[in-house]
Structure formats: structure tokens, C-alpha cells
Design an enzyme around this catalytic site. Structure first.
Site, PDB file in Angstrom:
ATOM      1  N   LYS A   1      -2.103  -2.041   7.452  1.00 22.46           N
ATOM      2  CA  LYS A   1      -3.390  -1.459   7.819  1.00 22.46           C
ATOM      3  C   LYS A   1      -3.941  -2.127   9.075  1.00 22.46           C
ATOM      4  CE  LYS A   1      -7.821  -0.279   5.662  1.00 22.46           C
ATOM      5  NZ  LYS A   1      -8.637  -0.432   4.433  1.00 22.46           N
TER       6      LYS A   1
ATOM      7  N   HIS B   1      -3.420   1.895  -5.797  1.00 18.78           N
ATOM      8  CA  HIS B   1      -4.040   0.654  -5.314  1.00 18.78           C
ATOM      9  C   HIS B   1      -4.301  -0.323  -6.460  1.00 18.78           C
ATOM     10  CE1 HIS B   1      -5.390  -0.880  -1.441  1.00 18.78           C
ATOM     11  NE2 HIS B   1      -6.293  -1.581  -2.095  1.00 18.78           N
TER      12      HIS B   1
ATOM     13  N   TYR C   1      -9.751  -8.819  -4.934  1.00 22.22           N
ATOM     14  CA  TYR C   1      -8.566  -8.269  -5.584  1.00 22.22           C
ATOM     15  C   TYR C   1      -8.205  -9.053  -6.836  1.00 22.22           C
ATOM     16  CZ  TYR C   1      -7.179  -4.856  -2.038  1.00 22.22           C
ATOM     17  OH  TYR C   1      -7.129  -3.766  -1.219  1.00 22.22           O
TER      18      TYR C   1
ATOM     19  N   ARG D   1       0.846  -1.195   0.000  1.00 20.94           N
ATOM     20  CA  ARG D   1       0.000   0.000   0.000  1.00 20.94           C
ATOM     21  C   ARG D   1       0.881   1.246   0.000  1.00 20.94           C
ATOM     22  NH1 ARG D   1      -2.170  -3.421   4.056  1.00 20.94           N
ATOM     23  NH2 ARG D   1      -4.286  -4.171   3.614  1.00 20.94           N
TER      24      ARG D   1
ATOM     25  N   ARG E   1      -1.426  -2.691  -6.643  1.00 25.69           N
ATOM     26  CA  ARG E   1      -1.557  -3.747  -5.629  1.00 25.69           C
ATOM     27  C   ARG E   1      -2.529  -4.820  -6.104  1.00 25.69           C
ATOM     28  NH1 ARG E   1      -1.438  -4.868  -0.031  1.00 25.69           N
ATOM     29  NH2 ARG E   1      -3.465  -5.321   0.924  1.00 25.69           N
TER      30      ARG E   1
ATOM     31  N   HIS F   1      -4.276  -9.540   3.975  1.00 22.15           N
ATOM     32  CA  HIS F   1      -5.721  -9.484   4.168  1.00 22.15           C
ATOM     33  C   HIS F   1      -6.137 -10.388   5.320  1.00 22.15           C
ATOM     34  CE1 HIS F   1      -6.311  -8.218  -0.290  1.00 22.15           C
ATOM     35  NE2 HIS F   1      -6.191  -7.173   0.507  1.00 22.15           N
TER      36      HIS F   1
END
Length: 315
Positions: A189, A259, A294, A162, A262, A285
Site C-alpha cells: 500500500k 483483512h 491490529y 493484503r 491479516r 505499517h
């Protein structure tokens, strides 16, 4: 005659002033660990406060939050965006009640405001392997800025980091694990810690940049001024955004965000035979369903199911 003491009745507010709202906003932001969440909630709350204070003196209740929801929908914002902003307003109401500024009954009504319905699934933006290779090779490898931007794009495409993780990357993160380079103990995150494998070609791009910039410690990526020299000790997320936009435009892709790199990393790993569980570890994740989104597993366009269904013209 004995005088009876009258109990003082405490009445909670139904209307909050700007000072009250700013006080509660500070409390909400302090309770969030993720810088991304803080940035999103700060924007959502500032927008609500601006709208709330521009209206006639309103009570902070269910009706007002519904009116704000309609205001957001009238701006044609995506349902996901509206729901994030409503979540920030609900959090504002909860903390206002916790600090004794707002009645719990009003907060209970605000909690019942439903989010905006999502109709269908928004299509993400993925690069093909050829597009991804062309993108990171566009920067001029003979200049210092070009070396930095090559390494920047290579890490995003090869490791799926990220923006915040990229700007927080330090020299100490790069270590050998099981005879393979890796970014060790990266805080992502939500405070989740993971270790990200680094392909050899990505490590060569990083080494090329660090050698040219003479970096031995601290943040890996730094600003590069117009004279072609590094300055400062870090690089902001805005720089990452502009780097992606600049070279995507040169490649002829007008709508590409960091993003998306990614997301493209995830799909290219999957197309190369990578296991879903390993891709989940790579991206950090918590839920495998997020990883599936994704990958774009729900819908394929290259071999679309309706390409050959038996009613097309004969060759």
C-alpha cells in the site's frame, strides 16, 4: 483620444456541471498511487457527484459539503467511512481550484468542514489459533481448487498479506533469504516495498498448489474453472473475498473479511512472543500505532479486567 483597454475580469465558477466534475475526478484519481486509494476515492466521488447532481443546481461550497455530510450520517455510516468520503470531496475541491474551475475562497470554506467524530474504538475481528488452523484446512486438498484455496488462506494467515498483495504475488517474489523463504521486494500500500518471511508450512501449501497447477512463472494465484482446470494469468480480489467468505461460513463464522485474517496473523505473532517492531515490518505499517491497533492491545476480552473484581458471587 487614446482608447484605454479594459481588462477582462475572469470569474471563476461556483457551480460545477457533470462534465467539470468528471474532469476533476480523473485528475484526482491520476494523482493517487495506491489502487486501494483509487478504488475508495472513485466510489466516494461517484457517490457525491450522484447526490450533487440530483439536487437543485447548487454551488459547490461549504454549505453543500455540510449537507452531504449530514446525508452520509443519516445513512448511519461509520465515522471512519464518512471521514474518508469527506476527504475525497475535499480533494475534489482542491483539484477543481488548481485547474481554475472553482474559486479558492469556496475551497477554503470546504476545507473547514470538520469530519465526523469517532466515539470509542471499533472492535476488530480476530481468529484464535485453533480457528485459523481449522479455516485453512477446510478446503479439499485433493482438488485443484482446494489446493489453491488452502495456499490462499495459508498466505493470508501466515504472512498477513493484503488482498491486492496476494493477487499481485508472483513466482519471482519467492526467494531464499538468510536460509529462510521470503516474499522479496513486495510492493504494498502506498508504494511501500517490504520483504515478508514465509513459514515453511505456508511454502509447502504454495508448492503443492503450484505443482498441481504446473506453474513456473507469472502470478502465483490463478482462477480455477468449474471443470477443475486453471485459466487466465491472474486472480481478482473478488475471488479472494469469496474464498474467505465461503470457508468462514463453513466454519460457522458469518462475519469474516480477508483483512481480518491479516489482523489475526498480527495477534497470533504477538501471542507467540513476536516483537512489536518485527510485526510492524511483517505487515508493512509506517506507524507502530497502526500495528498496535491490529494487535488489539487496547482491550482484552479473554482475561477481561472486570472478570474478577471482588463483587462476583462466591463459588
Amino acid at each position: 483620444m487614446r482608447k484605454t483597454k479594459r481588462r477582462k475580469i475572469v470569474r471563476l465558477k461556483t457551480k460545477l456541471g457533470l462534465r467539470d466534475l468528471e474532469q476533476v475526478k480523473t485528475t484526482v484519481l491520476a494523482s493517487l498511487r495506491s489502487p486501494e486509494s483509487q478504488r475508495g476515492y472513485r466510489h466516494a466521488i461517484d457517490e457525491f457527484v450522484s447526490w450533487y447532481c440530483s439536487e437543485p443546481r447548487l454551488s459547490f461550497n461549504k454549505t453543500v459539503v455540510l449537507r452531504h455530510k449530514i446525508h452520509l450520517e443519516d445513512r448511519h455510516l461509520a465515522p471512519g467511512t464518512i471521514n474518508v468520503r469527506l476527504a475525497a470531496v475535499r480533494r475534489l475541491a482542491y483539484d477543481a481550484a488548481d485547474t481554475g474551475l472553482l474559486s479558492p475562497e469556496l475551497v477554503a470554506g470546504i476545507r473547514r468542514v470538520k469530519g465526523s467524530k469517532k466515539l470509542g474504538i471499533r472492535l476488530g475481528n480476530w481468529l484464535t489459533a485453533n480457528e485459523a488452523r481449522s479455516l485453512w484446512q477446510i478446503p479439499d486438498g485433493r482438488t485443484l481448487k482446494g489446493k489453491r484455496d488452502r495456499a490462499n488462506l495459508a498466505v493470508q494467515l501466515g504472512c498477513g498479506l493484503r488482498r491486492r498483495e496476494l493477487t499481485d504475488l508472483t513466482v519471482d517474489h519467492l526467494q531464499r533469504r538468510e536460509e529462510h523463504w521470503a516474499i522479496v521486494d513486495l510492493v504494498g500500500k502506498g508504494g511501500h516495498i517490504r520483504t515478508v518471511p514465509v513459514p515453511d508450512w505456508v511454502k509447502r501449501m504454495i508448492d503443492d498448489w503450484m505443482s498441481a497447477a504446473r506453474l513456473t512463472s507469472g502470478r502465483v494465484f490463478r482462477r480455477v474453472c468449474r471443470t477443475g482446470a486453471t485459466w487466465g494469468t491472474e486472480m481478482t480480489e473478488k475471488v479472494v473475498w469469496h474464498v474467505v467468505k465461503q470457508y468462514a461460513r463453513e466454519l460457522g463464522i458469518l462475519k469474516l473479511a480477508p483483512h481480518d485474517l491479516r489482523r489475526s496473523c498480527a495477534r497470533m505473532c504477538h501471542n507467540a512472543g513476536g516483537e512489536l517492531e518485527q510485526i510492524q515490518f511483517l505487515l508493512g505499517h509506517v506507524s507502530v500505532q497502526t500495528t498496535e491497533k491490529y494487535l488489539g492491545c487496547k482491550q482484552r476480552f479473554r482475561e477481561a479486567v472486570n472478570d474478577l473484581i471482588g463483587i462476583e458471587p462466591s463459588p
